[in-house]
Design a protein around this motif. Structure first.
Motif, PDB file in Angstrom:
ATOM      1  N   ASN A   6      -7.042  10.216  -7.350  1.00 60.86           N
ATOM      2  CA  ASN A   6      -7.358   8.866  -6.860  1.00 60.86           C
ATOM      3  C   ASN A   6      -7.144   7.802  -7.933  1.00 60.86           C
ATOM      4  N   LEU A   7      -7.127   8.210  -9.209  1.00 66.07           N
ATOM      5  CA  LEU A   7      -6.969   7.249 -10.302  1.00 66.07           C
ATOM      6  C   LEU A   7      -5.516   7.086 -10.740  1.00 66.07           C
ATOM      7  N   THR A   8      -4.611   7.873 -10.140  1.00 64.54           N
ATOM      8  CA  THR A   8      -3.204   7.783 -10.522  1.00 64.54           C
ATOM      9  C   THR A   8      -2.627   6.427 -10.123  1.00 64.54           C
TER      10      THR A   8
ATOM     11  N   THR B 167      -8.288  -1.759   8.254  1.00 68.08           N
ATOM     12  CA  THR B 167      -7.645  -1.603   6.947  1.00 68.08           C
ATOM     13  C   THR B 167      -8.701  -1.245   5.913  1.00 68.08           C
ATOM     14  N   MET B 168      -8.580  -0.070   5.314  1.00 66.96           N
ATOM     15  CA  MET B 168      -9.541   0.425   4.338  1.00 66.96           C
ATOM     16  C   MET B 168      -8.780   0.994   3.156  1.00 66.96           C
ATOM     17  N   SER B 169      -9.494   1.160   2.070  1.00 69.08           N
ATOM     18  CA  SER B 169      -8.922   1.827   0.901  1.00 69.08           C
ATOM     19  C   SER B 169      -9.121   3.331   1.041  1.00 69.08           C
TER      20      SER B 169
ATOM     21  N   VAL C 208       3.872   6.307  -1.062  1.00 65.10           N
ATOM     22  CA  VAL C 208       3.265   6.224  -2.390  1.00 65.10           C
ATOM     23  C   VAL C 208       4.344   6.516  -3.422  1.00 65.10           C
ATOM     24  N   HIS C 209       4.571   5.578  -4.343  1.00 63.10           N
ATOM     25  CA  HIS C 209       5.598   5.733  -5.369  1.00 63.10           C
ATOM     26  C   HIS C 209       4.914   5.969  -6.725  1.00 63.10           C
ATOM     27  N   THR C 210       5.206   7.112  -7.336  1.00 60.46           N
ATOM     28  CA  THR C 210       4.708   7.411  -8.676  1.00 60.46           C
ATOM     29  C   THR C 210       5.898   7.479  -9.632  1.00 60.46           C
ATOM     30  N   GLU C 211       5.607   7.723 -10.877  1.00 60.36           N
ATOM     31  CA  GLU C 211       6.692   7.826 -11.858  1.00 60.36           C
ATOM     32  C   GLU C 211       7.515   9.087 -11.653  1.00 60.36           C
ATOM     33  N   GLN C 212       6.913  10.112 -11.055  1.00 55.63           N
ATOM     34  CA  GLN C 212       7.623  11.382 -10.876  1.00 55.63           C
ATOM     35  C   GLN C 212       8.402  11.431  -9.560  1.00 55.63           C
ATOM     36  N   ALA C 213       7.814  10.972  -8.460  1.00 54.54           N
ATOM     37  CA  ALA C 213       8.443  11.120  -7.145  1.00 54.54           C
ATOM     38  C   ALA C 213       7.834  10.122  -6.168  1.00 54.54           C
ATOM     39  N   THR C 214       8.367  10.154  -4.950  1.00 50.00           N
ATOM     40  CA  THR C 214       7.860   9.319  -3.854  1.00 50.00           C
ATOM     41  C   THR C 214       7.273  10.228  -2.787  1.00 50.00           C
ATOM     42  N   PHE C 215       6.064   9.888  -2.338  1.00 53.25           N
ATOM     43  CA  PHE C 215       5.363  10.684  -1.336  1.00 53.25           C
ATOM     44  C   PHE C 215       5.032   9.805  -0.133  1.00 53.25           C
ATOM     45  N   CYS C 216       4.696  10.490   0.964  1.00 50.05           N
ATOM     46  CA  CYS C 216       4.276   9.809   2.188  1.00 50.05           C
ATOM     47  C   CYS C 216       2.909  10.335   2.595  1.00 50.05           C
ATOM     48  N   LEU C 217       2.011   9.412   2.938  1.00 48.93           N
ATOM     49  CA  LEU C 217       0.701   9.781   3.465  1.00 48.93           C
ATOM     50  C   LEU C 217       0.822   9.928   4.974  1.00 48.93           C
ATOM     51  N   VAL C 218       0.422  11.100   5.473  1.00 47.29           N
ATOM     52  CA  VAL C 218       0.605  11.425   6.885  1.00 47.29           C
ATOM     53  C   VAL C 218      -0.704  11.983   7.432  1.00 47.29           C
TER      54      VAL C 218
ATOM     55  N   LYS D  17      10.317  -4.071   3.297  1.00 49.81           N
ATOM     56  CA  LYS D  17       9.391  -3.067   3.814  1.00 49.81           C
ATOM     57  C   LYS D  17       9.439  -1.782   3.000  1.00 49.81           C
ATOM     58  N   CYS D  18      10.641  -1.386   2.600  1.00 50.24           N
ATOM     59  CA  CYS D  18      10.798  -0.129   1.870  1.00 50.24           C
ATOM     60  C   CYS D  18      10.405  -0.265   0.405  1.00 50.24           C
ATOM     61  N   SER D  19      10.488  -1.462  -0.146  1.00 47.49           N
ATOM     62  CA  SER D  19      10.194  -1.642  -1.568  1.00 47.49           C
ATOM     63  C   SER D  19       8.712  -1.491  -1.826  1.00 47.49           C
ATOM     64  N   ALA D  20       8.377  -1.064  -3.034  1.00 43.67           N
ATOM     65  CA  ALA D  20       6.985  -0.818  -3.402  1.00 43.67           C
ATOM     66  C   ALA D  20       6.316  -2.097  -3.872  1.00 43.67           C
ATOM     67  N   ARG D  21       4.996  -2.128  -3.715  1.00 44.38           N
ATOM     68  CA  ARG D  21       4.218  -3.286  -4.155  1.00 44.38           C
ATOM     69  C   ARG D  21       3.714  -3.079  -5.593  1.00 44.38           C
ATOM     70  N   THR D  22       2.837  -3.965  -6.015  1.00 47.79           N
ATOM     71  CA  THR D  22       2.334  -3.923  -7.384  1.00 47.79           C
ATOM     72  C   THR D  22       1.573  -2.625  -7.639  1.00 47.79           C
ATOM     73  N   LYS D  23       1.646  -2.126  -8.888  1.00 45.02           N
ATOM     74  CA  LYS D  23       0.954  -0.883  -9.240  1.00 45.02           C
ATOM     75  C   LYS D  23      -0.553  -1.043  -9.131  1.00 45.02           C
ATOM     76  N   ALA D  24      -1.200  -0.001  -8.595  1.00 44.82           N
ATOM     77  CA  ALA D  24      -2.651   0.017  -8.452  1.00 44.82           C
ATOM     78  C   ALA D  24      -3.104   1.462  -8.337  1.00 44.82           C
ATOM     79  N   PRO D  25      -4.375   1.764  -8.640  1.00 42.43           N
ATOM     80  CA  PRO D  25      -4.866   3.131  -8.456  1.00 42.43           C
ATOM     81  C   PRO D  25      -4.735   3.568  -6.999  1.00 42.43           C
ATOM     82  N   LEU D  26      -4.466   4.857  -6.787  1.00 45.79           N
ATOM     83  CA  LEU D  26      -4.278   5.370  -5.441  1.00 45.79           C
ATOM     84  C   LEU D  26      -5.500   5.125  -4.558  1.00 45.79           C
TER      85      LEU D  26
END
Length: 472
Positions: free
Chosen positions: A324-326, A304-306, A369-379, A284-293
């Motif tokens: 959105n393209l990150t 469930t929407m993008s 949301v996991h990026t190369e710089q940090a990890t964020f949470c959508l709230v 659950k905690c691990s990140a999935r495959t990379k994709a645009p935000l």
């Protein structure tokens, strides 16, 4: 005018029961003094009255000769005094009063409540097995009882059901502040006064009176969670699974502790006689495959929407350097500062700024949301309802919140813990009948089930002050 024997008994009863919740804690010196008073009584009737008044007898007790005050050295055990005491009495009495239809409604209301931030859960159907409930069931019910049973409670019952969860919070908190001892005593006395107005017969129950001495036990022995029996009894299931004749108690506890660590890390645990089980906590905690935000899947309002699809209705506040393209990696869980696992659709409490611990805010956790710089949470932000600068409260003292259409992206290090937030129901939240299909011995059977349907147009919520994580 002569006083009859019946009037004397009534006067004695009033003398014994008046302000019974204001009596001081029993001590060794007071017990010795009471024994001497009973022995010095001239008549048998007077001795009998004093025994009832003091709750002791004049018989020789060698324990009173010890230099240790046994009254002060014996703590009040919370599990059997509180959960298996007054709360069990309350639940049994209320469930006996409810009809079969109302019991089904209670089950539906429990199923409709979010489990975010709540401790434990109900192990079985409350409508049929409430007499078999154990401590963890009563602990869970104490946090949600007012939202479940309020339509079926009288005014006197509401006062009792409001006061008892506050005692639960005081008992099961892991933090104890000696400077708040008077507040803890007031919590217990409020419950005692509510019981006094609700039922006269309940005054005679010893467990009701013992609750009044819980703050003093906590002052001497620290939090009640450190001297209750639940920590030991939680290992009973493990002892049943393993042959204790081959392992001593210390080896058994060490084995169970290792298994729990492996389970949390998502490893494979070998169960005796049942094969290998894989746990999904790490997944659950691990990140999935990379994709645009913009293309990450977000569950909002049951759909469930993008992120790109919800831009028309919601305001998404992204931090500097993220668009959105990150390219990001998407996760369905995070971990709070207290080490608690937080899942998607849980309500969370987080700091509004990284440099301060004040300014706490509440929101609905959507995903990480996991990026190369940090990890964020959508709230999804929950805005408090204010009257000037003061929060607006409902009839039970819970702060009102509005579920907004603002989605914030905050650093995962700011997330404190999961909290309990409950929908502030209106007249549009109703009970309904729903058909369900189940298989019974290879035959598909359609049955009607009572469900509680919330009004999705009502975005008003309330902060559950009865939850265990919220100190009294």
């Amino acid at each position: 005018m002569a006083i009859s024997t019946r009037q004397k008994r009534i006067q004695n009863l009033v003398l014994i029961q008046s302000n019974w919740y204001l009596r001081e804690e029993r001590k060794r010196s007071s017990t010795i003094q009471e024994v001497q008073l009973i022995r010095s009584a001239h008549t048998q009737a007077e001795r009998k009255r004093l025994r009832t008044l003091y709750g002791t007898s004049e018989k020789e007790n060698h324990l009173l000769q010890l230099p240790v005050d046994l009254h002060q050295s014996t703590p009040i055990e919370s599990l059997h005094t509180l959960g298996l005491g007054p709360y069990k009495y309350l639940l049994w009495e209320k469930m006996e009063q409810l009809s079969e239809k109302q019991r089904k409604e209670v089950v539906a209301r429990i199923a409709a409540l979010p489990s975010s931030g709540l401790t434990g859960g109900i192990s079985s159907d409350i409508s049929r097995h409430y007499k078999s409930f154990v401590g963890r069931d009563f602990k869970f019910l104490a946090q949600i009882a007012m939202f479940i049973f309020s339509p079926y409670l009288s005014e006197a019952e509401i006062e009792v059901w409001l006061a008892l969860p506050m005692v639960f919070k005081m008992v099961y908190c892991d933090e104890f502040k000696p400077q708040k001892i008077e507040l803890y005593r007031d919590v217990c006395h409020r419950f005692a006064r509510a019981i006094d107005c609700y039922s006269v017969t309940w005054r005679k129950k010893l467990k009701i009176h013992l609750i009044l001495h819980l703050p003093d036990s906590m002052l001497r022995f620290w939090p009640a969670s450190s001297f209750n029996t639940e920590r030991c009894e939680s290992y009973n299931s493990v002892i049943h699974c393993y042959n204790t004749s081959e392992r001593c108690g210390e080896d058994l506890v060490n084995l169970y502790h290792t298994k729990e660590v492996q389970a949390f890390l998502g490893g494979e645990v070998q169960e005796r006689g049942s094969g290998i089980h894989k746990h999904g906590t790490l997944r659950k905690c691990s990140a999935r495959t990379k994709a645009p935000l913009a293309s990450v899947p977000i569950t909002l309002e049951g759909k469930t929407m993008s992120l790109e699809e919800i831009d028309a209705k919601f305001t998404v506040l992204l931090p500097h350097g993220i668009s959105n393209l990150t390219p990001v990696q998407w996760g369905r869980a995070t971990v709070g500062k207290n080490g608690q696992l937080i899942n998607v659709q849980d309500y969370i409490e987080y700091n509004s700024q990284a440099s301060t611990s004040v300014g706490l805010e509440t929101g609905l956790f959507i995903g990480s949301v996991h990026t190369e710089q940090a990890t964020f949470c959508l709230v999804r932000y929950l805005e408090p309802v204010l009257s000037g600068t003061e929060p607006v409260l409902n009839e039970w003292g819970c702060s009102l919140l509005t579920l907004t259409n603002v989605i914030r992206c905050i650093a995962s290090t700011l997330v404190n813990c999961a909290v309990s937030v409950v929908h502030q129901c209106d007249n549009q939240c109703v009970l309904a009948e729903q058909e369900t299909t189940s298989r019974i011995e290879r035959v598909l059977v359609t049955q009607k089930k009572t469900v509680f349907v919330h009004n999705t147009d009502n975005n008003m919520y309330c902060y559950n002050i009865f939850c265990m994580h919220c100190l009294p």
